[in-house]
Enzyme design. Sequence first.
Site, PDB file in Angstrom:
ATOM      1  N   GLY A  73      -6.596  -4.807   2.880  1.00  0.00           N
ATOM      2  CA  GLY A  73      -5.730  -3.851   3.645  1.00  0.00           C
ATOM      3  C   GLY A  73      -6.510  -2.736   4.248  1.00  0.00           C
ATOM      4  O   GLY A  73      -7.387  -2.258   3.787  1.00  0.00           O
ATOM      5  N   ARG A 107      -6.461 -10.243   5.413  1.00  0.00           N
ATOM      6  CA  ARG A 107      -6.818 -10.743   4.104  1.00  0.00           C
ATOM      7  C   ARG A 107      -7.524 -11.970   4.256  1.00  0.00           C
ATOM      8  O   ARG A 107      -6.861 -13.097   4.581  1.00  0.00           O
ATOM      9  CB  ARG A 107      -5.916 -10.541   3.118  1.00  0.00           C
ATOM     10  CG  ARG A 107      -5.323  -9.046   2.836  1.00  0.00           C
ATOM     11  CD  ARG A 107      -4.550  -8.882   1.620  1.00  0.00           C
ATOM     12  NE  ARG A 107      -3.949  -7.573   1.490  1.00  0.00           N
ATOM     13  CZ  ARG A 107      -4.530  -6.627   0.971  1.00  0.00           C
ATOM     14  NH1 ARG A 107      -5.703  -6.683   0.443  1.00  0.00           N
ATOM     15  NH2 ARG A 107      -3.644  -5.551   1.152  1.00  0.00           N
ATOM     16  N   GLY A 152     -11.788  -7.531  -3.065  1.00  0.00           N
ATOM     17  CA  GLY A 152     -11.891  -8.927  -2.656  1.00  0.00           C
ATOM     18  C   GLY A 152     -12.904  -8.917  -1.401  1.00  0.00           C
ATOM     19  O   GLY A 152     -13.760 -10.008  -1.749  1.00  0.00           O
ATOM     20  N   THR A 161     -10.350   1.893   0.294  1.00  0.00           N
ATOM     21  CA  THR A 161      -9.478   1.410  -0.189  1.00  0.00           C
ATOM     22  C   THR A 161      -8.473   2.722  -0.736  1.00  0.00           C
ATOM     23  O   THR A 161      -9.310   3.627  -1.466  1.00  0.00           O
ATOM     24  CB  THR A 161      -9.338   0.597  -1.562  1.00  0.00           C
ATOM     25  OG1 THR A 161      -8.025   0.650  -2.146  1.00  0.00           O
ATOM     26  CG2 THR A 161     -10.454   0.900  -2.685  1.00  0.00           C
ATOM     27  N   ASP A 169      -6.648   2.579  -3.216  1.00  0.00           N
ATOM     28  CA  ASP A 169      -6.461   2.612  -4.691  1.00  0.00           C
ATOM     29  C   ASP A 169      -7.684   3.113  -5.485  1.00  0.00           C
ATOM     30  O   ASP A 169      -7.623   3.676  -6.517  1.00  0.00           O
ATOM     31  CB  ASP A 169      -6.357   0.855  -4.902  1.00  0.00           C
ATOM     32  CG  ASP A 169      -5.369   0.111  -4.237  1.00  0.00           C
ATOM     33  OD1 ASP A 169      -4.539   0.902  -3.688  1.00  0.00           O
ATOM     34  OD2 ASP A 169      -5.416  -1.136  -4.069  1.00  0.00           O
ATOM     35  N   ARG A 174      19.334  15.346  -9.455  1.00  0.00           N
ATOM     36  CA  ARG A 174      19.237  13.802  -9.892  1.00  0.00           C
ATOM     37  C   ARG A 174      17.982  13.459 -10.487  1.00  0.00           C
ATOM     38  O   ARG A 174      16.972  14.349 -10.503  1.00  0.00           O
ATOM     39  CB  ARG A 174      19.262  13.056  -8.363  1.00  0.00           C
ATOM     40  CG  ARG A 174      20.555  12.957  -7.999  1.00  0.00           C
ATOM     41  CD  ARG A 174      20.510  12.197  -6.642  1.00  0.00           C
ATOM     42  NE  ARG A 174      21.860  11.849  -6.111  1.00  0.00           N
ATOM     43  CZ  ARG A 174      22.124  11.399  -4.647  1.00  0.00           C
ATOM     44  NH1 ARG A 174      21.188  11.833  -3.858  1.00  0.00           N
ATOM     45  NH2 ARG A 174      23.239  11.150  -4.323  1.00  0.00           N
ATOM     46  N   ARG A 179      17.663   7.591  -8.240  1.00  0.00           N
ATOM     47  CA  ARG A 179      17.299   6.990  -6.770  1.00  0.00           C
ATOM     48  C   ARG A 179      15.865   6.634  -6.836  1.00  0.00           C
ATOM     49  O   ARG A 179      15.113   7.276  -7.414  1.00  0.00           O
ATOM     50  CB  ARG A 179      17.500   8.260  -5.644  1.00  0.00           C
ATOM     51  CG  ARG A 179      19.148   8.637  -5.597  1.00  0.00           C
ATOM     52  CD  ARG A 179      19.693   7.751  -4.899  1.00  0.00           C
ATOM     53  NE  ARG A 179      20.968   7.980  -4.317  1.00  0.00           N
ATOM     54  CZ  ARG A 179      22.177   7.765  -4.927  1.00  0.00           C
ATOM     55  NH1 ARG A 179      22.335   7.096  -5.974  1.00  0.00           N
ATOM     56  NH2 ARG A 179      23.267   8.300  -4.608  1.00  0.00           N
ATOM     57  N   ARG A 237      -0.963   4.380   3.633  1.00  0.00           N
ATOM     58  CA  ARG A 237      -2.286   3.969   4.042  1.00  0.00           C
ATOM     59  C   ARG A 237      -2.374   4.208   5.918  1.00  0.00           C
ATOM     60  O   ARG A 237      -3.319   3.761   6.419  1.00  0.00           O
ATOM     61  CB  ARG A 237      -2.238   2.220   3.909  1.00  0.00           C
ATOM     62  CG  ARG A 237      -2.894   1.798   3.015  1.00  0.00           C
ATOM     63  CD  ARG A 237      -2.802   0.393   2.663  1.00  0.00           C
ATOM     64  NE  ARG A 237      -2.871  -0.674   3.919  1.00  0.00           N
ATOM     65  CZ  ARG A 237      -2.414  -1.969   3.625  1.00  0.00           C
ATOM     66  NH1 ARG A 237      -2.075  -2.280   2.344  1.00  0.00           N
ATOM     67  NH2 ARG A 237      -2.396  -2.694   4.589  1.00  0.00           N
TER      68      ARG A 237
HETATM   69  O1  F6P Z   1      -5.320  -2.303  -1.706  1.00  0.00           O
HETATM   70  C1  F6P Z   1      -4.687  -1.566  -0.910  1.00  0.00           C
HETATM   71  C2  F6P Z   1      -2.919  -1.700  -0.862  1.00  0.00           C
HETATM   72  O2  F6P Z   1      -2.324  -0.714  -0.035  1.00  0.00           O
HETATM   73  C3  F6P Z   1      -2.502  -1.808  -2.473  1.00  0.00           C
HETATM   74  O3  F6P Z   1      -2.233  -0.281  -2.770  1.00  0.00           O
HETATM   75  C4  F6P Z   1      -1.212  -2.324  -2.276  1.00  0.00           C
HETATM   76  O4  F6P Z   1      -0.886  -3.232  -3.547  1.00  0.00           O
HETATM   77  C5  F6P Z   1      -1.463  -3.464  -1.263  1.00  0.00           C
HETATM   78  O5  F6P Z   1      -2.731  -3.007  -0.629  1.00  0.00           O
HETATM   79  C6  F6P Z   1      -0.375  -3.964  -0.355  1.00  0.00           C
HETATM   80  O6  F6P Z   1      -0.837  -5.064   0.376  1.00  0.00           O
HETATM   81  P1  F6P Z   1      -0.362  -5.624   1.556  1.00  0.00           P
HETATM   82  O7  F6P Z   1      -0.688  -4.551   2.670  1.00  0.00           O
HETATM   83  O8  F6P Z   1      -0.935  -6.705   1.908  1.00  0.00           O
HETATM   84  O9  F6P Z   1       1.152  -5.452   1.493  1.00  0.00           O
END
Ligand code: F6P
Length: 357
Positions: free
Chosen positions: A11, A74, A113, A134, A136, A171, A275, A284
């Site tokens: 990603g 990927r 990965g 990343t 994450d 809310r 909501r 991203r």
């Molecule tokens: O690893 C980065 C990330 O944005 C994660 O936070 C998320 O779970 C995943 O990739 C989403 O992946 P894709 O872009 O394949 O939907």
Amino acid sequence: MRRIGLLTSGGDCQALNAAMRGVVKSLLNSGEQIELYGFLNGYQGLINGNYRMLDWADFSGILTRGGTILGSSRTPFKTIREPDENGHDKVEEMKHSYYKLNLDCLVILGGNGTHKTANLLREEGLNIITLPKTIDNDLWGTDMTFGFQSAVDIATQAIDCIHTTADSHGRVFIVEVMGHKVGFLTLNAGMASGADIILIPEIPYDIDKVVKAINRRKEGGSKFTIIAVAEGAISKEDAKLSKKDYKKKLEKSPYPSVSYEIAERITEKTGQEVRVTVPGHTQRGGSPCPYDRVFASRLGAEAGRLILKGEYGFMVGYKDREIVKVPLEDVAGKLKSLAPDATIIKEAKMLGISFGD
Ligand code: F6P
């Protein structure tokens, strides 16, 4: 003359271009003669021999540009040894591309990965340097990955915007934050935006505790509640399931994501409107924040230095405020997650944030 391949895999995130620019700038500034080969769309480009030659002009003006000039995809590690659509061994194809171009080294930018495959290529004898990307921040061996701070900014802005409308309407709002199986992004964006409840995978939640926190706010005179939910958040009951059973449960779930189930449970238990907002891939996207521009450039510069010294087989990472090199075999296959007893969690709790535990 050094012949260097570059690829971005997995990603995408902010500052991939800044990091590649850092590598190339540091090499060019050393006065070394270099030839650059950019493999397109991640490992797919390496497998198919799909590349283009790059020169300095390709890297000029991309410090602030989001995405990746090389494209990404990927290529799951678990199927890396399975033959490709032409019946060819993917690892052999990658080695073939590398040796055909007579590369001195391959610079690979990616997350978890990607690092498994990078380490496999190292084991197969290729000279590899990697850079940790990343949003994450879940890569083992580095305190920080580039993309993370930019994503924190975006997720924070999303929650900030929800705050005002939640206040107007009184809310309960859930904002679902990315992060895959870890909670760094949700925790940081949640704390930065003053979320009242933060649910992360590392601390399974009890829905009754979540409801209790909402009611406590109501009793205290607050009109609204903001809940930052990590996309990988999990309830205490579900955390008891095996990974396989939980995966099956998610596959059969009628909800588009965990937040919608949490929202429904809260409504059932409180009668309150809830909501859900999912900023999704916006987290991203766009331009890297200044921190990431500097950070990715520093990592890139160090990668350039390692290439000049011929030191391969490392991820360039960040430990205790220093740029460091970490052996790839130590990084591959390991996930970094938040420790439930980390000081930041204790501090968040002291601020009155509930983790639903
Ligand atoms: O690893 C980065 C990330 O944005 C994660 O936070 C998320 O779970 C995943 O990739 C989403 O992946 P894709 O872009 O394949 O939907």
